[in-house]
Write a protein that holds these residues in place. Structure first.
Motif, PDB file in Angstrom:
ATOM      1  N   LEU A   1       0.919  -1.271   0.042  1.00  0.00           N
ATOM      2  CA  LEU A   1       0.302   0.482  -0.308  1.00  0.00           C
ATOM      3  C   LEU A   1       0.980   1.109  -0.321  1.00  0.00           C
ATOM      4  CD1 LEU A   1      -2.599  -1.099   2.389  1.00  0.00           C
ATOM      5  CD2 LEU A   1      -2.733  -0.745   0.050  1.00  0.00           C
ATOM      6  N   ARG A   2       1.774   1.023   0.785  1.00  0.00           N
ATOM      7  CA  ARG A   2       3.248   2.813   0.331  1.00  0.00           C
ATOM      8  C   ARG A   2       3.398   2.862  -0.731  1.00  0.00           C
ATOM      9  NH1 ARG A   2       3.964   0.654   6.113  1.00  0.00           N
ATOM     10  NH2 ARG A   2       5.895  -0.588   5.573  1.00  0.00           N
ATOM     11  N   LYS A   3       3.701   1.633  -1.584  1.00  0.00           N
ATOM     12  CA  LYS A   3       4.693   1.137  -2.663  1.00  0.00           C
ATOM     13  C   LYS A   3       3.421   1.874  -3.933  1.00  0.00           C
ATOM     14  CE  LYS A   3       6.594  -0.998  -6.074  1.00  0.00           C
ATOM     15  NZ  LYS A   3       7.514  -2.327  -6.593  1.00  0.00           N
ATOM     16  N   LEU A   4       1.954   1.655  -3.510  1.00  0.00           N
ATOM     17  CA  LEU A   4       1.219   2.211  -4.320  1.00  0.00           C
ATOM     18  C   LEU A   4       1.356   4.182  -3.832  1.00  0.00           C
ATOM     19  CD1 LEU A   4      -2.149   0.196  -4.118  1.00  0.00           C
ATOM     20  CD2 LEU A   4      -0.349  -0.006  -6.168  1.00  0.00           C
ATOM     21  N   MET A   5       0.794   4.334  -2.658  1.00  0.00           N
ATOM     22  CA  MET A   5       0.657   5.608  -2.347  1.00  0.00           C
ATOM     23  C   MET A   5       2.087   6.703  -2.904  1.00  0.00           C
ATOM     24  SD  MET A   5      -0.297   5.819   1.905  1.00  0.00           S
ATOM     25  CE  MET A   5      -0.536   7.717   1.352  1.00  0.00           C
ATOM     26  N   GLN A   6       3.528   5.665  -3.180  1.00  0.00           N
ATOM     27  CA  GLN A   6       4.770   6.378  -3.647  1.00  0.00           C
ATOM     28  C   GLN A   6       4.351   6.771  -5.251  1.00  0.00           C
ATOM     29  OE1 GLN A   6       8.240   3.667  -2.884  1.00  0.00           O
ATOM     30  NE2 GLN A   6       7.720   4.335  -0.700  1.00  0.00           N
ATOM     31  N   GLN A   7       3.798   5.779  -6.026  1.00  0.00           N
ATOM     32  CA  GLN A   7       3.561   5.731  -7.242  1.00  0.00           C
ATOM     33  C   GLN A   7       2.050   7.026  -8.099  1.00  0.00           C
ATOM     34  OE1 GLN A   7       2.546   1.824  -7.895  1.00  0.00           O
ATOM     35  NE2 GLN A   7       4.791   1.284  -8.229  1.00  0.00           N
ATOM     36  N   GLY A   8       1.355   7.509  -6.282  1.00  0.00           N
ATOM     37  CA  GLY A   8       0.359   7.997  -6.844  1.00  0.00           C
ATOM     38  C   GLY A   8      -0.601   7.669  -6.887  1.00  0.00           C
ATOM     39  N   ASN A   9      -1.330   6.125  -7.301  1.00  0.00           N
ATOM     40  CA  ASN A   9      -2.000   5.677  -6.673  1.00  0.00           C
ATOM     41  C   ASN A   9      -3.185   5.847  -5.872  1.00  0.00           C
ATOM     42  OD1 ASN A   9      -1.535   4.742  -9.849  1.00  0.00           O
ATOM     43  ND2 ASN A   9      -0.489   3.210  -8.954  1.00  0.00           N
ATOM     44  N   PHE A  10      -3.127   6.921  -5.385  1.00  0.00           N
ATOM     45  CA  PHE A  10      -4.087   7.462  -3.868  1.00  0.00           C
ATOM     46  C   PHE A  10      -5.213   6.503  -3.830  1.00  0.00           C
ATOM     47  CE2 PHE A  10      -1.016  10.637  -4.732  1.00  0.00           C
ATOM     48  CZ  PHE A  10      -0.446  10.608  -3.800  1.00  0.00           C
ATOM     49  N   LYS A  11      -5.900   6.038  -4.881  1.00  0.00           N
ATOM     50  CA  LYS A  11      -7.323   5.635  -4.637  1.00  0.00           C
ATOM     51  C   LYS A  11      -7.102   4.178  -4.247  1.00  0.00           C
ATOM     52  CE  LYS A  11     -11.639   5.087  -6.910  1.00  0.00           C
ATOM     53  NZ  LYS A  11     -12.652   5.600  -5.854  1.00  0.00           N
ATOM     54  N   GLU A  12      -6.281   3.278  -5.188  1.00  0.00           N
ATOM     55  CA  GLU A  12      -6.238   2.110  -5.292  1.00  0.00           C
ATOM     56  C   GLU A  12      -5.735   1.894  -3.781  1.00  0.00           C
ATOM     57  OE1 GLU A  12      -5.206   3.617  -7.389  1.00  0.00           O
ATOM     58  OE2 GLU A  12      -6.209   2.438  -9.224  1.00  0.00           O
ATOM     59  N   ALA A  13      -4.452   2.798  -3.044  1.00  0.00           N
ATOM     60  CA  ALA A  13      -4.229   2.641  -1.947  1.00  0.00           C
ATOM     61  C   ALA A  13      -5.396   3.444  -0.795  1.00  0.00           C
ATOM     62  CB  ALA A  13      -2.904   3.635  -1.546  1.00  0.00           C
ATOM     63  N   LEU A  14      -5.712   4.138  -0.699  1.00  0.00           N
ATOM     64  CA  LEU A  14      -7.078   3.977   0.213  1.00  0.00           C
ATOM     65  C   LEU A  14      -7.506   2.445   0.799  1.00  0.00           C
ATOM     66  CD1 LEU A  14      -8.412   6.304   2.163  1.00  0.00           C
ATOM     67  CD2 LEU A  14      -9.591   7.253   0.283  1.00  0.00           C
ATOM     68  N   ASN A  15      -8.411   2.423  -0.545  1.00  0.00           N
ATOM     69  CA  ASN A  15      -9.029   0.875  -0.570  1.00  0.00           C
ATOM     70  C   ASN A  15      -8.613  -0.119   0.173  1.00  0.00           C
ATOM     71  OD1 ASN A  15     -11.015   2.618  -2.283  1.00  0.00           O
ATOM     72  ND2 ASN A  15     -10.285   1.773  -3.652  1.00  0.00           N
ATOM     73  N   GLY A  16      -7.352  -0.044  -0.294  1.00  0.00           N
ATOM     74  CA  GLY A  16      -6.306  -0.930   1.020  1.00  0.00           C
ATOM     75  C   GLY A  16      -5.983  -0.034   1.898  1.00  0.00           C
ATOM     76  N   LEU A  17      -6.059   0.377   2.494  1.00  0.00           N
ATOM     77  CA  LEU A  17      -6.125   0.836   4.476  1.00  0.00           C
ATOM     78  C   LEU A  17      -7.359   1.356   4.905  1.00  0.00           C
ATOM     79  CD1 LEU A  17      -3.656   3.683   2.833  1.00  0.00           C
ATOM     80  CD2 LEU A  17      -2.549   2.304   4.305  1.00  0.00           C
ATOM     81  N   LYS A  18      -8.530   1.188   3.983  1.00  0.00           N
ATOM     82  CA  LYS A  18      -9.834   1.002   5.173  1.00  0.00           C
ATOM     83  C   LYS A  18      -9.768  -0.326   5.493  1.00  0.00           C
ATOM     84  CE  LYS A  18     -11.885   4.926   2.531  1.00  0.00           C
ATOM     85  NZ  LYS A  18     -13.827   5.105   1.694  1.00  0.00           N
ATOM     86  N   VAL A  19      -9.249  -0.971   4.551  1.00  0.00           N
ATOM     87  CA  VAL A  19      -9.390  -2.642   4.486  1.00  0.00           C
ATOM     88  C   VAL A  19      -8.694  -3.013   6.275  1.00  0.00           C
ATOM     89  CG1 VAL A  19      -8.855  -5.156   4.171  1.00  0.00           C
ATOM     90  CG2 VAL A  19     -10.077  -3.199   2.462  1.00  0.00           C
ATOM     91  N   LEU A  20      -7.924  -2.344   6.158  1.00  0.00           N
ATOM     92  CA  LEU A  20      -6.571  -2.305   7.451  1.00  0.00           C
ATOM     93  C   LEU A  20      -6.915  -1.748   8.665  1.00  0.00           C
ATOM     94  CD1 LEU A  20      -3.488  -2.194   5.656  1.00  0.00           C
ATOM     95  CD2 LEU A  20      -4.256  -3.995   6.982  1.00  0.00           C
ATOM     96  N   CYS A  21      -7.639  -0.232   8.430  1.00  0.00           N
ATOM     97  CA  CYS A  21      -8.418   0.098   9.341  1.00  0.00           C
ATOM     98  C   CYS A  21      -9.657  -1.082  10.470  1.00  0.00           C
ATOM     99  CB  CYS A  21      -8.719   1.554   8.995  1.00  0.00           C
ATOM    100  SG  CYS A  21      -7.480   2.479   8.795  1.00  0.00           S
ATOM    101  N   LEU A  22     -10.223  -1.188   9.243  1.00  0.00           N
ATOM    102  CA  LEU A  22     -11.705  -1.697   9.239  1.00  0.00           C
ATOM    103  C   LEU A  22     -11.378  -3.161  10.327  1.00  0.00           C
ATOM    104  CD1 LEU A  22     -13.989   0.126   7.841  1.00  0.00           C
ATOM    105  CD2 LEU A  22     -14.080   0.793   9.967  1.00  0.00           C
ATOM    106  N   ASP A  23     -10.604  -3.910  10.371  1.00  0.00           N
ATOM    107  CA  ASP A  23     -10.254  -5.626  10.279  1.00  0.00           C
ATOM    108  C   ASP A  23      -9.777  -4.959  11.996  1.00  0.00           C
ATOM    109  OD1 ASP A  23      -9.603  -7.637  10.768  1.00  0.00           O
ATOM    110  OD2 ASP A  23      -8.129  -8.111   9.190  1.00  0.00           O
ATOM    111  N   GLN A  24     -10.828  -6.091  12.850  1.00  0.00           N
ATOM    112  CA  GLN A  24     -10.126  -5.468  13.981  1.00  0.00           C
ATOM    113  C   GLN A  24      -9.247  -6.422  14.674  1.00  0.00           C
ATOM    114  OE1 GLN A  24     -13.283  -6.681  16.494  1.00  0.00           O
ATOM    115  NE2 GLN A  24     -13.530  -8.913  15.728  1.00  0.00           N
ATOM    116  N   ASN A  25      -8.691  -7.548  13.337  1.00  0.00           N
ATOM    117  CA  ASN A  25      -7.341  -8.309  13.186  1.00  0.00           C
ATOM    118  C   ASN A  25      -6.250  -7.952  12.954  1.00  0.00           C
ATOM    119  OD1 ASN A  25      -9.528  -9.886  14.720  1.00  0.00           O
ATOM    120  ND2 ASN A  25      -9.579 -10.821  12.262  1.00  0.00           N
TER     121      ASN A  25
END
Length: 583
Positions: A38-62
């Motif tokens: 996800l950090r690599k996606l952010m570095q590449q400027g793919n913020f939308k794709e990165a945000l989708n994955g980051l939301k998954v991490l944020c909302l996953d209690q595990n």
């Protein structure tokens, strides 16, 4: 059963092939996204794709505590880059719900509440954070975000106290102290007298946040400055100021190595509140403080005599006005910084340079020089030290002066005991001739430096345009009697310059600096008055003011016209008139 056509099957295959590989990078085989990917996606400027994955991490209690904390921080960055801050609040609450037992995530969400833009709009009764187009009621959530951050930090506190990582625990309490100071800094410090109710969120406020001018440090009912003492515990705090003191104390208790850092934080806050610099709000000049008139005044006991302050005293702007008062050691920024310097020993450049600056502002220059000597030497610190102890002098600004009176100029100096002066005539005729010749040549681009006659001083000093420097017309020496303790002294220098013209005057301080100024001496004055459709010029003697008849007055003007594209034409006008009997 009807089978799909071959053409339709091939279309499905093609569609499958063009699915972006980033989707597989985020969630292959239903596995949680990889933070590094996800950090690599952010570095590449793919913020939308990165945000989708980051939301998954944020909302996953595990998701691990540290991972979800970093994921929420990165998600907010992606929202900001995508203009999607309206999603911040929902993701924040979802993350808090999923990680209610993860204190680092709670802390990170709290920090983001403090740093995220607070303005937004009310849409159908709901708050939409950030900017938008179209009509809607603008509001801001500055105080609401602060309270929400404090709620989260308080929710995290029991979990923090059970953590064995004392470095992280100490850092948490530092962040808690910063949160308490949010919207309570230099200009809003009076709010620290209140104990914020964390049990409920305040409502949104209309418009943008209003910034008030600084009115001075808060005072109590007796007009004395307010000091915040350290309470026994969080619940015993009576004000947010006491809560902050307790949080700072806990930072040190959990990691004693942070004592110097915490003391410096306290010192910086106290300096903002009680430092002599607060008087600058009334625009008092520092080096002139206490002697606004003659530099030799002997009145050393006035309220603003900063150099008479003891280290236990200060003069500061309070809500009731400027006051001189004692500072208890616990609330004395000088004493705290001195302790920081002792704790840091060989790494004490920061506190020592702060102390040097403090004593400079208190006009206690020998003490300031002591601390500059303790700072690791470099070009900047050596320059600061020489500004205090070196022989230094400079001319004050001067006005056009009449002929035959002997031009005078103010000279301000410190430490030096002798100065030499020399004056050179400036070739004004050549200066004017060259300016006119430049304009008459119809230049493609007008050199405004060359036609700005009044800027000749800069051109002579900084551009070394010696062609306009004439003969040396005067030299003389002057003995000086400097004031003690590196104070400035201002004197009036009487020059032998009598004849009209422009002169470059140079002062060379013995074992010190060189300073230059232009002196203008005139025998005539021209007054201009605008009349209906014309201009009236009056030429008078610069001393008596009487009209000068039959004086040749030359007029020169220019105009630039666009000749198409980037081409300009410079048109000049040159004529002369003589004054009548009335000037």
């Amino acid at each position: 059963m009807r089978r799909p056509s071959t053409r339709f099957t091939l279309s499905l295959v093609a569609l499958t092939l063009i699915v972006p590989s980033t989707l597989f990078l985020i969630a292959a085989d239903n596995e949680p996204p990889k933070p590094a990917a996800l950090r690599k996606l952010m570095q590449q400027g793919n913020f939308k794709e990165a945000l989708n994955g980051l939301k998954v991490l944020c909302l996953d209690q595990n998701t691990a505590d540290a991972t979800s904390a970093d994921a929420f921080r990165d998600a907010v960055q992606c929202m900001s880059r995508l203009g999607l801050l309206k999603e911040f609040d929902a993701l924040a609450e979802g993350t808090v719900k999923a990680h209610a037992e993860h204190w680092r995530t709670l802390e990170r969400v709290a920090q983001q509440h403090l740093s995220v833009p607070h303005h937004g709009f009310m849409i159908s009764g709901n708050f939409e954070r950030g900017s938008r187009r179209g009509g809607a009621k603008m509001v801001h959530a500055t105080e609401r975000d602060r309270v929400r951050a404090m709620q989260l930090l308080q929710q995290a506190m029991p979990l923090v106290l059970q953590d064995d990582n004392k470095n992280d625990v100490s850092r948490y309490f530092l962040n808690l102290s910063d949160a308490l100071l949010n919207n309570r800094g230099f200009q809003e410090a009076w709010r620290l007298q209140v104990l914020t109710d964390i049990s409920q969120l305040p409502d949104y406020e209309d418009g943008y946040r209003n910034y008030r001018p600084y009115n001075g440090a808060p005072v109590d009912a007796e007009g004395q400055p307010v000091f915040y003492h350290e309470p026994a515990n969080w619940k015993a705090s009576k004000t947010d100021g006491e809560r902050r003191r307790w949080a700072l104390a806990q930072a040190v208790e959990n990691m004693p190595a942070r004592r110097a850092e915490v003391l410096e934080k306290r010192a910086q806050f106290l300096r903002q509140q009680f430092g002599v610099e607060t008087m600058a709000q009334n625009q008092f000049p520092w080096r002139g403080m206490g002697s606004m008139g003659n530099d030799d005044d002997e009145n050393e006991s006035g309220t603003y005599a900063l150099h008479t302050l003891k280290e236990t005293e200060t003069i500061a702007k309070l809500a009731t006005g400027i006051k001189r008062f004692d500072l208890p050691a616990e609330f004395n920024h000088i004493k705290l910084l001195q302790e920081v310097a002792k704790l840091r020993r060989n790494a004490a450049t920061g506190p020592n340079s702060q102390l040097a600056g403090i004593f400079e502002n208190r006009r206690q220059y020998p003490r300031a020089a002591e601390y500059w000597r303790k700072v690791n030497p470099n070009e900047a610190t050596n320059r600061q030290l020489q500004q205090i102890i070196g022989n230094w002098g400079m001319f004050e600004s001067t006005m056009n002066q009449p002929k035959g009176k002997g031009a005078t100029i103010e000279y301000r100096f410190r430490n030096g005991k002798a100065v030499s002066f020399e004056a050179h005539a400036i070739k004004m005729e050549k200066l004017l001739a060259d300016a006119k010749a430049h304009l008459k040549s119809n230049p493609r681009r007008v050199d405004h430096r060359q036609i700005n006659i009044s800027n000749i001083g800069y051109r002579l000093v900084h551009e070394n345009q010696q062609a306009y420097l004439g003969d040396r017309v005067a030299t003389w020496n002057l003995a000086l009697k400097p004031r003690a303790s590196h104070f400035d002294k201002r004197i009036t220098v009487n020059t032998p310059l009598q004849d009209p013209g422009a002169y470059l005057l140079t002062a060379k301080m013995r074992d010190g600096n060189v300073n230059k100024v232009i002196i203008w001496i005139s025998d005539a004055a021209i007054v201009k008055k605008t009349l209906a459709g014309k201009q009236l010029y009056y030429v008078a003697d610069s001393v008596t003011g009487k009209p000068l008849p039959n004086i040749n007055v030359e007029f020169f003007g220019y105009q630039q016209k666009n000749a198409g594209g980037n081409r300009y034409q410079t048109i000049t006008t040159n004529f002369a008139e003589r004054t009548n009997a009335n000037g």
